[in-house]
Design a protein around this motif. Structure first.
Motif, PDB file in Angstrom:
ATOM      1  N   GLU A 116       0.813  -1.216   0.000  1.00 11.92           N
ATOM      2  CA  GLU A 116       0.000   0.000   0.000  1.00 11.92           C
ATOM      3  C   GLU A 116       0.843   1.262   0.000  1.00 11.92           C
ATOM      4  O   GLU A 116       0.467   2.279  -0.601  1.00 11.92           O
ATOM      5  CB  GLU A 116      -0.934   0.025   1.224  1.00 11.92           C
ATOM      6  CG  GLU A 116      -1.944  -1.095   1.267  1.00 11.92           C
ATOM      7  CD  GLU A 116      -1.368  -2.378   1.873  1.00 11.92           C
ATOM      8  OE1 GLU A 116      -0.371  -2.320   2.624  1.00 11.92           O
ATOM      9  OE2 GLU A 116      -1.918  -3.447   1.564  1.00 11.92           O
ATOM     10  N   LEU A 117       2.005   1.225   0.653  1.00 13.86           N
ATOM     11  CA  LEU A 117       2.872   2.403   0.679  1.00 13.86           C
ATOM     12  C   LEU A 117       3.390   2.736  -0.720  1.00 13.86           C
ATOM     13  O   LEU A 117       3.405   3.903  -1.127  1.00 13.86           O
ATOM     14  CB  LEU A 117       4.052   2.178   1.627  1.00 13.86           C
ATOM     15  CG  LEU A 117       3.748   2.129   3.114  1.00 13.86           C
ATOM     16  CD1 LEU A 117       5.004   1.808   3.902  1.00 13.86           C
ATOM     17  CD2 LEU A 117       3.157   3.437   3.578  1.00 13.86           C
TER      18      LEU A 117
ATOM     19  N   GLU B  87       2.013   1.821  -3.563  1.00 14.70           N
ATOM     20  CA  GLU B  87       0.879   2.226  -4.403  1.00 14.70           C
ATOM     21  C   GLU B  87       0.479   3.667  -4.112  1.00 14.70           C
ATOM     22  O   GLU B  87       0.204   4.439  -5.039  1.00 14.70           O
ATOM     23  CB  GLU B  87      -0.302   1.286  -4.170  1.00 14.70           C
ATOM     24  CG  GLU B  87      -0.077  -0.102  -4.694  1.00 14.70           C
ATOM     25  CD  GLU B  87      -1.178  -1.077  -4.288  1.00 14.70           C
ATOM     26  OE1 GLU B  87      -2.062  -0.700  -3.480  1.00 14.70           O
ATOM     27  OE2 GLU B  87      -1.157  -2.216  -4.789  1.00 14.70           O
ATOM     28  N   ALA B  88       0.453   4.050  -2.841  1.00 15.42           N
ATOM     29  CA  ALA B  88       0.096   5.423  -2.479  1.00 15.42           C
ATOM     30  C   ALA B  88       1.120   6.415  -3.028  1.00 15.42           C
ATOM     31  O   ALA B  88       0.754   7.489  -3.534  1.00 15.42           O
ATOM     32  CB  ALA B  88      -0.020   5.559  -0.969  1.00 15.42           C
TER      33      ALA B  88
ATOM     34  N   ILE C 128       0.580   6.779  -6.775  1.00 16.91           N
ATOM     35  CA  ILE C 128      -0.579   7.637  -7.053  1.00 16.91           C
ATOM     36  C   ILE C 128      -0.215   9.103  -6.847  1.00 16.91           C
ATOM     37  O   ILE C 128      -0.642   9.977  -7.607  1.00 16.91           O
ATOM     38  CB  ILE C 128      -1.775   7.227  -6.166  1.00 16.91           C
ATOM     39  CG1 ILE C 128      -2.303   5.872  -6.618  1.00 16.91           C
ATOM     40  CG2 ILE C 128      -2.886   8.275  -6.205  1.00 16.91           C
ATOM     41  CD1 ILE C 128      -3.328   5.263  -5.695  1.00 16.91           C
ATOM     42  N   ASP C 129       0.634   9.384  -5.846  1.00 14.94           N
ATOM     43  CA  ASP C 129       1.072  10.757  -5.581  1.00 14.94           C
ATOM     44  C   ASP C 129       2.114  11.237  -6.583  1.00 14.94           C
ATOM     45  O   ASP C 129       2.553  12.387  -6.505  1.00 14.94           O
ATOM     46  CB  ASP C 129       1.633  10.871  -4.168  1.00 14.94           C
ATOM     47  CG  ASP C 129       0.549  10.804  -3.106  1.00 14.94           C
ATOM     48  OD1 ASP C 129      -0.625  11.008  -3.462  1.00 14.94           O
ATOM     49  OD2 ASP C 129       0.886  10.554  -1.939  1.00 14.94           O
TER      50      ASP C 129
ATOM     51  N   ARG D 159      10.473   5.926  -4.966  1.00 16.97           N
ATOM     52  CA  ARG D 159       9.860   4.894  -4.120  1.00 16.97           C
ATOM     53  C   ARG D 159      10.943   4.027  -3.471  1.00 16.97           C
ATOM     54  O   ARG D 159      10.830   3.656  -2.307  1.00 16.97           O
ATOM     55  CB  ARG D 159       8.887   4.042  -4.931  1.00 16.97           C
ATOM     56  CG  ARG D 159       7.618   4.780  -5.308  1.00 16.97           C
ATOM     57  CD  ARG D 159       6.523   3.833  -5.812  1.00 16.97           C
ATOM     58  NE  ARG D 159       6.931   2.897  -6.837  1.00 16.97           N
ATOM     59  CZ  ARG D 159       6.778   3.105  -8.151  1.00 16.97           C
ATOM     60  NH1 ARG D 159       6.225   4.214  -8.603  1.00 16.97           N
ATOM     61  NH2 ARG D 159       7.175   2.197  -9.014  1.00 16.97           N
TER      62      ARG D 159
END
Length: 193
Positions: free
Chosen positions: A78-79, A81-82, A85-86, A93
Motif C-alpha cells: 500500500e505504501l 501504491e500510495a 498515485i502521488d 519509491r
C-alpha cells in the motif's frame, strides 16, 4: 566439530578451484598470467587475501540475500501504491519507501557480516593456513593469518596458552565494542511501522 567441517570442506573445494580450475580456464582463454605457478591466487601474497574475500562472499551471499528478500517482501504494498498515485517514480519509491523500510535488515546483515568476518577461522585454515608470508617491520609474518587463526596459532601451535587467552579476551572486547557501535549507528536509521 560440526560447525567447522562445512567451512573446512569449503576451503578445500575453493583451493582446488583457485589452483586448478582458474588456471585451466585461463589457459584455455589464452590468459597466460594466471597459468604461471607464482601468479596463482593463493600463492601470491597480494591476491591471497582477495581469495579469502571471494570465498567469504560466496559463502554468505545466499544467507544475506534471504534476509534482504524477506525484508523487501515485508514492505507494505500500500505504501508503494500510495506513493505511485502521488506521482513518485520508481527511484523515489526505492529511496524514500523501500530502503527506509528495510533498514532493520541492513542492521542485521551488517552485524552478521562484520562478526563473521572477524571470526573467520575454518576457511582461513583450509584455504591458506595463514600464508603466503609477507614482510612486516623487517620480519616475515603470515600474510593472511586473520585474528582467530592468529589466536589459535599462538595458543596451540606456539604452546603459549596464556598469551592466546589474553588475545582471545581482547578480541572479545573489540568485537563487543565494534558490534555495539555498529548496531547503535544502524538503529538510528531504522523506522518502525
Amino acid at each position: 566439530i560440526p560447525n567447522l567441517s562445512g567451512g573446512l570442506v569449503l576451503g578445500f573445494v575453493w583451493q582446488f578451484v583457485f589452483n586448478s580450475v582458474v588456471p585451466g580456464a585461463a589457459s584455455s582463454l589464452g590468459l597466460t598470467w594466471f597459468t604461471l605457478p607464482e601468479n596463482l591466487l593463493l600463492a601470491d601474497k597480494n591476491t591471497a587475501l582477495l581469495a579469502l574475500v571471494i570465498v567469504g562472499t560466496w559463502q554468505y551471499a545466499g544467507y544475506i540475500m534471504m534476509i534482504y528478500l524477506a525484508a523487501i517482501q515485508s514492505v507494505p504494498v500500500e505504501l508503494g501504491e500510495a506513493a505511485q498515485i502521488d506521482g513518485a517514480g520508481p527511484v523515489n519509491r526505492l529511496l524514500h519507501i523501500t530502503l527506509p523500510m528495510v533498514a532493520q535488515a541492513f542492521t542485521v546483515t551488517m552485524f552478521l557480516t562484520l562478526m563473521n568476518s572477524f571470526k573467520q577461522f575454518d576457511v582461513n585454515v583450509s584455504l591458506t593456513a595463514g600464508g603466503p608470508s609477507t614482510i612486516f617491520a623487517g620480519q616475515a609474518i603470515p600474510g593472511t593469518q586473520l585474528l582467530a587463526l592468529n589466536i589459535y596459532s599462538i595458543a596451540f601451535a606456539g604452546n603459549d596458552l596464556a598469551q592466546g587467552q589474553a588475545r582471545a579476551f581482547m578480541f572479545f572486547l573489540v568485537l563487543m565494542i565494534v558490534s555495539i557501535v555498529q548496531v547503535r549507528l544502524n538503529k538510528k536509521k531504522e523506522i518502525e511501522l
